[in-house]
Design a protein around this motif. Sequence first.
Motif, PDB file in Angstrom:
ATOM      1  N   MET A   1       0.855  -1.204   0.000  1.00 11.91           N
ATOM      2  CA  MET A   1       0.000   0.000   0.000  1.00 11.91           C
ATOM      3  C   MET A   1       0.884   1.245   0.000  1.00 11.91           C
ATOM      4  N   SER A   2       0.606   2.165  -0.916  1.00 12.20           N
ATOM      5  CA  SER A   2       1.434   3.359  -1.039  1.00 12.20           C
ATOM      6  C   SER A   2       1.195   4.312   0.123  1.00 12.20           C
ATOM      7  N   SER A   3       2.299   4.905   0.579  1.00 14.29           N
ATOM      8  CA  SER A   3       2.201   5.899   1.649  1.00 14.29           C
ATOM      9  C   SER A   3       2.380   7.310   1.119  1.00 14.29           C
ATOM     10  N   THR A   4       2.385   7.436  -0.213  1.00 13.59           N
ATOM     11  CA  THR A   4       2.581   8.748  -0.827  1.00 13.59           C
ATOM     12  C   THR A   4       1.418   9.674  -0.478  1.00 13.59           C
ATOM     13  N   THR A   5       1.746  10.876  -0.060  1.00 11.17           N
ATOM     14  CA  THR A   5       0.717  11.872   0.225  1.00 11.17           C
ATOM     15  C   THR A   5       0.297  12.529  -1.078  1.00 11.17           C
ATOM     16  N   PRO A   6      -1.003  12.530  -1.405  1.00  4.52           N
ATOM     17  CA  PRO A   6      -1.441  13.149  -2.665  1.00  4.52           C
ATOM     18  C   PRO A   6      -1.051  14.623  -2.727  1.00  4.52           C
ATOM     19  N   GLY A   7      -0.851  15.070  -3.936  1.00  7.20           N
ATOM     20  CA  GLY A   7      -0.574  16.478  -4.130  1.00  7.20           C
ATOM     21  C   GLY A   7      -1.849  17.291  -4.042  1.00  7.20           C
ATOM     22  N   CYS A   8      -1.745  18.570  -4.381  1.00 11.03           N
ATOM     23  CA  CYS A   8      -2.883  19.496  -4.303  1.00 11.03           C
ATOM     24  C   CYS A   8      -3.153  20.063  -5.686  1.00 11.03           C
ATOM     25  N   LEU A   9      -4.421  20.206  -6.020  1.00  9.05           N
ATOM     26  CA  LEU A   9      -4.812  20.861  -7.263  1.00  9.05           C
ATOM     27  C   LEU A   9      -5.158  22.313  -6.952  1.00  9.05           C
ATOM     28  N   TRP A  10      -4.361  23.225  -7.490  1.00  5.56           N
ATOM     29  CA  TRP A  10      -4.584  24.647  -7.293  1.00  5.56           C
ATOM     30  C   TRP A  10      -5.306  25.194  -8.526  1.00  5.56           C
ATOM     31  N   VAL A  11      -6.441  25.827  -8.326  1.00  5.98           N
ATOM     32  CA  VAL A  11      -7.212  26.421  -9.418  1.00  5.98           C
ATOM     33  C   VAL A  11      -6.932  27.926  -9.391  1.00  5.98           C
ATOM     34  N   VAL A  12      -6.135  28.367 -10.345  1.00  7.29           N
ATOM     35  CA  VAL A  12      -5.531  29.703 -10.268  1.00  7.29           C
ATOM     36  C   VAL A  12      -6.102  30.645 -11.330  1.00  7.29           C
ATOM     37  N   ALA A  13      -6.613  31.778 -10.885  1.00  8.02           N
ATOM     38  CA  ALA A  13      -7.101  32.800 -11.816  1.00  8.02           C
ATOM     39  C   ALA A  13      -5.928  33.594 -12.376  1.00  8.02           C
ATOM     40  N   THR A  14      -5.984  33.880 -13.667  1.00  9.40           N
ATOM     41  CA  THR A  14      -4.968  34.691 -14.336  1.00  9.40           C
ATOM     42  C   THR A  14      -5.614  35.981 -14.853  1.00  9.40           C
ATOM     43  N   PRO A  15      -4.823  36.967 -15.272  1.00  5.87           N
ATOM     44  CA  PRO A  15      -5.406  38.228 -15.754  1.00  5.87           C
ATOM     45  C   PRO A  15      -6.311  38.019 -16.968  1.00  5.87           C
ATOM     46  N   ILE A  16      -7.321  38.880 -17.110  1.00  5.92           N
ATOM     47  CA  ILE A  16      -8.182  38.834 -18.290  1.00  5.92           C
ATOM     48  C   ILE A  16      -7.643  39.740 -19.393  1.00  5.92           C
ATOM     49  N   GLY A  17      -6.648  40.530 -19.076  1.00  4.30           N
ATOM     50  CA  GLY A  17      -6.058  41.422 -20.068  1.00  4.30           C
ATOM     51  C   GLY A  17      -4.752  42.016 -19.554  1.00  4.30           C
ATOM     52  N   HIS A  18      -4.872  42.935 -18.630  1.00  9.44           N
ATOM     53  CA  HIS A  18      -3.692  43.611 -18.087  1.00  9.44           C
ATOM     54  C   HIS A  18      -2.836  42.625 -17.303  1.00  9.44           C
ATOM     55  N   ARG A  66     -11.056  15.026 -21.474  1.00 19.25           N
ATOM     56  CA  ARG A  66     -11.483  13.695 -21.032  1.00 19.25           C
ATOM     57  C   ARG A  66     -10.293  12.766 -20.876  1.00 19.25           C
ATOM     58  N   ASP A  67      -9.363  12.808 -21.857  1.00 18.68           N
ATOM     59  CA  ASP A  67      -8.197  11.925 -21.815  1.00 18.68           C
ATOM     60  C   ASP A  67      -7.129  12.425 -20.856  1.00 18.68           C
ATOM     61  N   ALA A  68      -6.978  13.748 -20.743  1.00 18.30           N
ATOM     62  CA  ALA A  68      -5.907  14.308 -19.918  1.00 18.30           C
ATOM     63  C   ALA A  68      -6.195  14.199 -18.428  1.00 18.30           C
ATOM     64  N   VAL A  69      -7.471  14.157 -18.061  1.00 18.07           N
ATOM     65  CA  VAL A  69      -7.839  14.162 -16.644  1.00 18.07           C
ATOM     66  C   VAL A  69      -7.211  12.985 -15.898  1.00 18.07           C
ATOM     67  N   ASP A  70      -7.295  11.794 -16.464  1.00 20.35           N
ATOM     68  CA  ASP A  70      -6.761  10.615 -15.774  1.00 20.35           C
ATOM     69  C   ASP A  70      -5.270  10.755 -15.500  1.00 20.35           C
ATOM     70  N   ALA A  71      -4.535  11.264 -16.477  1.00 26.31           N
ATOM     71  CA  ALA A  71      -3.091  11.420 -16.303  1.00 26.31           C
ATOM     72  C   ALA A  71      -2.775  12.444 -15.222  1.00 26.31           C
ATOM     73  N   VAL A  72      -3.514  13.539 -15.191  1.00 23.42           N
ATOM     74  CA  VAL A  72      -3.276  14.574 -14.186  1.00 23.42           C
ATOM     75  C   VAL A  72      -3.619  14.051 -12.795  1.00 23.42           C
ATOM     76  N   VAL A  73      -4.723  13.333 -12.674  1.00 19.39           N
ATOM     77  CA  VAL A  73      -5.113  12.784 -11.372  1.00 19.39           C
ATOM     78  C   VAL A  73      -4.065  11.786 -10.878  1.00 19.39           C
ATOM     79  N   ARG A  74      -3.522  10.978 -11.783  1.00 21.90           N
ATOM     80  CA  ARG A  74      -2.457  10.047 -11.374  1.00 21.90           C
ATOM     81  C   ARG A  74      -1.261  10.798 -10.822  1.00 21.90           C
ATOM     82  N   ARG A  75      -0.892  11.891 -11.474  1.00 17.68           N
ATOM     83  CA  ARG A  75       0.232  12.698 -10.976  1.00 17.68           C
ATOM     84  C   ARG A  75      -0.072  13.233  -9.586  1.00 17.68           C
ATOM     85  N   LEU A  76      -1.292  13.706  -9.411  1.00 18.41           N
ATOM     86  CA  LEU A  76      -1.691  14.237  -8.103  1.00 18.41           C
ATOM     87  C   LEU A  76      -1.639  13.141  -7.037  1.00 18.41           C
ATOM     88  N   LEU A  77      -2.117  11.956  -7.367  1.00 13.59           N
ATOM     89  CA  LEU A  77      -2.095  10.852  -6.406  1.00 13.59           C
ATOM     90  C   LEU A  77      -0.676  10.401  -6.076  1.00 13.59           C
TER      91      LEU A  77
END
Length: 276
Positions: A1-18, A66-77
């Motif tokens: 059983m893995s003891s790796t602590t999952p990472g965090c998904l940060w949802v980051v807002a970026t500028p809309i122009g300036h 749809r395809d990228a989500v699984d890969a990103v979640v694996r990285r997070l896990l």
Amino acid sequence: MSSTTPGCLWVVATPIGHRDDFSVRAIETLRSVSVIAAEDTRHSRPLLQHHNIATPLIALHEHNERDAVDAVVRRLLNGDSVALISDAGTPLISDPGFRLVRAARAAGIRCVPVPGACAAIAALSVAGLPSDRFVFEGFLPPKSAARRSRLQELAGEPRTLIFYESSHRVAESLADMRDVFGGEREAVLARELTKLFETVLGEPLIELAARVVADPDQQRGEHVIVVAGRGEEADAKLVEGRRVFAILREELPPAKAAKLAAAISGAPRKELYGSE
């Protein structure tokens, strides 16, 4: 059983122009994560370089989500931290990312918002229309018939309405709003917010639609349309219009009665005729 602590998904807002509308926390977060999932890596790279952010980028957009989500979640896990950004503004607001956030939460991964710019809220803040209650509708259907149908569903909405619209459809959408909501309904067109050619125009829909047709510059760039909800005055007109229509209907065909009742009361003819 893995003891790796999952990472965090940060949802980051970026500028809309300036480019300087970027919080210190957002910049530090993007520098610290393992990878940044960007809607368009080519679009985001200049912004990141401007702020000396050298974190690796991967693409996550509407065509591969749809395809990228699984890969990103694996990285997070596996313990990686990931930041999600869109081309501009707050991710998921008329942008990709919903599936990733949903999958991450389902996997028990911590999801943290790093708030910032959002074109819809920026437009609402300067529109001068009621902002205590509002509805965000995003983009309307591209075809006129479907667009008008959706607007008809919203015609009686009392809350302020917020729409996004593209440059090649903004004139048509304003014309449809004028026809469905009525020309006297207050509206604001916020164009190119925080950018060099920013304009914020507030007029009744009949005037706003005509102004945009007459000035091609107002059809360029990115647009937010803010429309007043249906107020008590409109409801009063409709009540009076229906009263007059009922009287005229005794002597005239429905279409003729509705036309005259609308002229007398100021109520939308279509709603009077539709009440038959």
